[in-house]
Design a protein around this motif. Structure first.
Motif, PDB file in Angstrom:
ATOM      1  N   PRO A   1       0.818  -1.221   0.000  1.00  0.00           N
ATOM      2  CA  PRO A   1       0.000   0.000   0.000  1.00  0.00           C
ATOM      3  C   PRO A   1       0.849   1.267   0.000  1.00  0.00           C
ATOM      4  CG  PRO A   1       0.046  -0.996   2.174  1.00  0.00           C
ATOM      5  CD  PRO A   1       0.724  -1.964   1.258  1.00  0.00           C
ATOM      6  N   VAL A   2       0.231   2.331  -0.491  1.00  0.00           N
ATOM      7  CA  VAL A   2       0.853   3.658  -0.511  1.00  0.00           C
ATOM      8  C   VAL A   2       0.161   4.512   0.540  1.00  0.00           C
ATOM      9  CG1 VAL A   2       1.230   5.729  -1.920  1.00  0.00           C
ATOM     10  CG2 VAL A   2       1.361   3.451  -2.964  1.00  0.00           C
ATOM     11  N   ARG A   3       0.944   5.239   1.324  1.00  0.00           N
ATOM     12  CA  ARG A   3       0.353   6.101   2.354  1.00  0.00           C
ATOM     13  C   ARG A   3      -0.616   7.088   1.705  1.00  0.00           C
ATOM     14  NH1 ARG A   3       2.902   5.824   7.327  1.00  0.00           N
ATOM     15  NH2 ARG A   3       4.893   4.714   7.313  1.00  0.00           N
ATOM     16  N   GLY A   4      -1.765   7.218   2.320  1.00  0.00           N
ATOM     17  CA  GLY A   4      -2.773   8.154   1.822  1.00  0.00           C
ATOM     18  C   GLY A   4      -3.772   7.544   0.855  1.00  0.00           C
ATOM     19  N   ARG A   5      -3.504   6.319   0.381  1.00  0.00           N
ATOM     20  CA  ARG A   5      -4.448   5.639  -0.511  1.00  0.00           C
ATOM     21  C   ARG A   5      -5.073   4.466   0.228  1.00  0.00           C
ATOM     22  NH1 ARG A   5      -1.196   5.291  -6.287  1.00  0.00           N
ATOM     23  NH2 ARG A   5      -0.843   7.539  -6.516  1.00  0.00           N
TER      24      ARG A   5
ATOM     25  N   ALA B   1      -9.375  -9.312   3.138  1.00  0.00           N
ATOM     26  CA  ALA B   1      -7.924  -9.317   3.350  1.00  0.00           C
ATOM     27  C   ALA B   1      -7.288  -8.083   2.713  1.00  0.00           C
ATOM     28  CB  ALA B   1      -7.325 -10.580   2.744  1.00  0.00           C
ATOM     29  N   VAL B   2      -6.479  -7.388   3.509  1.00  0.00           N
ATOM     30  CA  VAL B   2      -5.819  -6.173   3.033  1.00  0.00           C
ATOM     31  C   VAL B   2      -4.369  -6.133   3.502  1.00  0.00           C
ATOM     32  CG1 VAL B   2      -7.931  -4.774   2.962  1.00  0.00           C
ATOM     33  CG2 VAL B   2      -6.564  -4.857   5.058  1.00  0.00           C
ATOM     34  N   LEU B   3      -3.582  -5.312   2.830  1.00  0.00           N
ATOM     35  CA  LEU B   3      -2.247  -4.941   3.282  1.00  0.00           C
ATOM     36  C   LEU B   3      -2.370  -3.529   3.832  1.00  0.00           C
ATOM     37  CD1 LEU B   3      -0.134  -6.239   0.257  1.00  0.00           C
ATOM     38  CD2 LEU B   3      -0.493  -7.364   2.453  1.00  0.00           C
ATOM     39  N   MET B   4      -1.810  -3.275   5.007  1.00  0.00           N
ATOM     40  CA  MET B   4      -2.003  -1.984   5.670  1.00  0.00           C
ATOM     41  C   MET B   4      -0.709  -1.412   6.221  1.00  0.00           C
ATOM     42  SD  MET B   4      -5.349  -2.754   8.067  1.00  0.00           S
ATOM     43  CE  MET B   4      -5.752  -1.016   8.269  1.00  0.00           C
ATOM     44  N   VAL B   5      -0.619  -0.090   6.155  1.00  0.00           N
ATOM     45  CA  VAL B   5       0.386   0.643   6.907  1.00  0.00           C
ATOM     46  C   VAL B   5      -0.332   1.065   8.184  1.00  0.00           C
ATOM     47  CG1 VAL B   5       1.951   2.611   6.967  1.00  0.00           C
ATOM     48  CG2 VAL B   5       1.465   1.475   4.787  1.00  0.00           C
ATOM     49  N   ALA B   6      -0.098   0.328   9.253  1.00  0.00           N
ATOM     50  CA  ALA B   6      -0.837   0.581  10.493  1.00  0.00           C
ATOM     51  C   ALA B   6      -0.137  -0.066  11.676  1.00  0.00           C
ATOM     52  CB  ALA B   6      -2.269   0.024  10.369  1.00  0.00           C
ATOM     53  N   ASP B   7      -0.501   0.382  12.864  1.00  0.00           N
ATOM     54  CA  ASP B   7       0.036  -0.193  14.087  1.00  0.00           C
ATOM     55  C   ASP B   7      -0.563  -1.586  14.288  1.00  0.00           C
ATOM     56  OD1 ASP B   7      -0.341  -0.760  17.140  1.00  0.00           O
ATOM     57  OD2 ASP B   7       1.301   0.701  17.018  1.00  0.00           O
ATOM     58  N   GLU B   8       0.292  -2.590  14.353  1.00  0.00           N
ATOM     59  CA  GLU B   8      -0.154  -3.981  14.429  1.00  0.00           C
ATOM     60  C   GLU B   8      -1.050  -4.244  15.629  1.00  0.00           C
ATOM     61  OE1 GLU B   8       1.887  -8.407  14.875  1.00  0.00           O
ATOM     62  OE2 GLU B   8       3.045  -6.767  13.985  1.00  0.00           O
TER      63      GLU B   8
ATOM     64  N   GLU C   1       6.930  -1.887   8.057  1.00  0.00           N
ATOM     65  CA  GLU C   1       5.810  -0.969   8.212  1.00  0.00           C
ATOM     66  C   GLU C   1       4.464  -1.543   7.813  1.00  0.00           C
ATOM     67  OE1 GLU C   1       6.928   2.420   5.848  1.00  0.00           O
ATOM     68  OE2 GLU C   1       7.818   3.423   7.583  1.00  0.00           O
ATOM     69  N   VAL C   2       4.471  -2.599   7.020  1.00  0.00           N
ATOM     70  CA  VAL C   2       3.231  -3.116   6.439  1.00  0.00           C
ATOM     71  C   VAL C   2       2.835  -4.438   7.083  1.00  0.00           C
ATOM     72  CG1 VAL C   2       2.121  -3.909   4.308  1.00  0.00           C
ATOM     73  CG2 VAL C   2       3.708  -1.962   4.251  1.00  0.00           C
ATOM     74  N   ILE C   3       1.551  -4.581   7.337  1.00  0.00           N
ATOM     75  CA  ILE C   3       1.008  -5.835   7.845  1.00  0.00           C
ATOM     76  C   ILE C   3      -0.058  -6.345   6.877  1.00  0.00           C
ATOM     77  CG2 ILE C   3       1.440  -5.308  10.271  1.00  0.00           C
ATOM     78  CD1 ILE C   3      -1.517  -4.485  10.504  1.00  0.00           C
TER      79      ILE C   3
ATOM     80  N   GLU D   1      -2.966   4.155   7.749  1.00  0.00           N
ATOM     81  CA  GLU D   1      -2.326   5.239   7.013  1.00  0.00           C
ATOM     82  C   GLU D   1      -2.324   4.996   5.507  1.00  0.00           C
ATOM     83  OE1 GLU D   1       1.470   6.404   8.669  1.00  0.00           O
ATOM     84  OE2 GLU D   1       0.892   5.546  10.603  1.00  0.00           O
ATOM     85  N   GLY D   2      -2.686   3.777   5.111  1.00  0.00           N
ATOM     86  CA  GLY D   2      -2.740   3.414   3.700  1.00  0.00           C
ATOM     87  C   GLY D   2      -2.992   1.925   3.598  1.00  0.00           C
ATOM     88  N   CYS D   3      -3.800   1.499   2.625  1.00  0.00           N
ATOM     89  CA  CYS D   3      -4.085   0.073   2.516  1.00  0.00           C
ATOM     90  C   CYS D   3      -4.430  -0.298   1.078  1.00  0.00           C
ATOM     91  CB  CYS D   3      -5.221  -0.338   3.456  1.00  0.00           C
ATOM     92  SG  CYS D   3      -6.760   0.563   3.200  1.00  0.00           S
ATOM     93  N   SER D   4      -4.245  -1.565   0.774  1.00  0.00           N
ATOM     94  CA  SER D   4      -4.576  -2.100  -0.541  1.00  0.00           C
ATOM     95  C   SER D   4      -5.147  -3.493  -0.353  1.00  0.00           C
ATOM     96  CB  SER D   4      -3.336  -2.144  -1.445  1.00  0.00           C
ATOM     97  OG  SER D   4      -2.323  -2.950  -0.867  1.00  0.00           O
ATOM     98  N   VAL D   5      -5.953  -3.932  -1.308  1.00  0.00           N
ATOM     99  CA  VAL D   5      -6.547  -5.259  -1.222  1.00  0.00           C
ATOM    100  C   VAL D   5      -5.454  -6.295  -1.326  1.00  0.00           C
ATOM    101  CG1 VAL D   5      -8.116  -6.899  -2.322  1.00  0.00           C
ATOM    102  CG2 VAL D   5      -8.740  -4.480  -2.151  1.00  0.00           C
ATOM    103  N   GLU D   6      -5.486  -7.262  -0.430  1.00  0.00           N
ATOM    104  CA  GLU D   6      -4.504  -8.347  -0.419  1.00  0.00           C
ATOM    105  C   GLU D   6      -4.906  -9.374  -1.458  1.00  0.00           C
ATOM    106  OE1 GLU D   6      -1.922 -10.097  -0.263  1.00  0.00           O
ATOM    107  OE2 GLU D   6      -1.622 -10.663   1.831  1.00  0.00           O
ATOM    108  N   GLY D   7      -4.119  -9.500  -2.521  1.00  0.00           N
ATOM    109  CA  GLY D   7      -4.455 -10.431  -3.588  1.00  0.00           C
ATOM    110  C   GLY D   7      -3.808 -11.786  -3.429  1.00  0.00           C
TER     111      GLY D   7
END
Length: 202
Positions: A50-54, A62-69, A85-87, A128-134
């Protein structure tokens, strides 16, 4: 579980081979290919960080996230670290209806969905940013092709593997790094060959 191995052709493309009974004589572990596919899928998901802000426009899944675990775990999500940074997190869907005021844990009907755990994290600014986990570590044939892999499997003849799927964008061995060393080699090309003999590998 059926036998599985992977091979790289002279173009550097990768194919998965599935057989119910026989494997090439140079294959030591007939089921090792299943683990290798899972490892490749995990490497490929690094391309979708993921990109911050998107943010992904979903409510659960299921997602990939920039976030506190730890904050994500508080929302009962299944969490796995991917980078520093990514979980990777899997969120359950929101429960339907709303909690009844007269009894804790009882939900009313016909009131729509409550806010999902994924949505709560966004509202609270945790994500802070996330994308669909493929990534799917046990993809079917269509899923393998979606990851760029050619797919071959035995049908009527145990020593003949027939091409089942052709990827739109073939995966090149350079993208999987050290994992390529766990693949066999094929002197031809998977694009041209519709059937391959069981022992046509090096």
């Amino acid at each position: 579980m059926n036998a599985r191995w992977l091979a790289i052709d002279r173009n550097g493309h990768i194919a998965v081979f599935d057989s119910e009974v026989r494997v090439p004589v140079i294959v030591d572990e007939p089921e090792a290919g299943h683990e290798l596919v899972a490892d490749i899928v995990r490497v490929l998901r690094l391309d979708r960080l993921p990109v911050r802000g998107r943010h992904a426009h979903i409510r659960a899944g299921a997602v990939l996230m920039v976030a506190d675990e730890e904050l994500v775990r508080e929302e009962k999500a299944a969490v796995e670290p991917v980078t520093r940074e990514v979980i990777a997190a899997r969120f359950p869907p929101a429960r339907r209806g709303r909690e009844a005021s007269f009894m804790t844990g009882v939900r009313t009907f016909g009131e729509g969905d409550e806010q999902s755990p994924f949505e709560r994290l966004h509202e609270g600014g945790v994500c802070e940013g996330c994308s669909v986990e493929g990534a799917d570590e046990k993809p079917d044939q269509d899923g393998l092709a979606a990851h760029g892999l050619y797919v071959f499997a035995t049908e009527d003849h145990p020593d003949l593997l027939l091409r089942q799927r052709v990827p739109t964008m073939p995966l090149h061995a350079a993208r999987i790094g050290e994992l390529a060393a766990r693949c066999l080699h094929f002197s031809g090309t998977f694009t041209e060959e519709e059937e391959i003999e069981r022992n046509d590998f090096e």
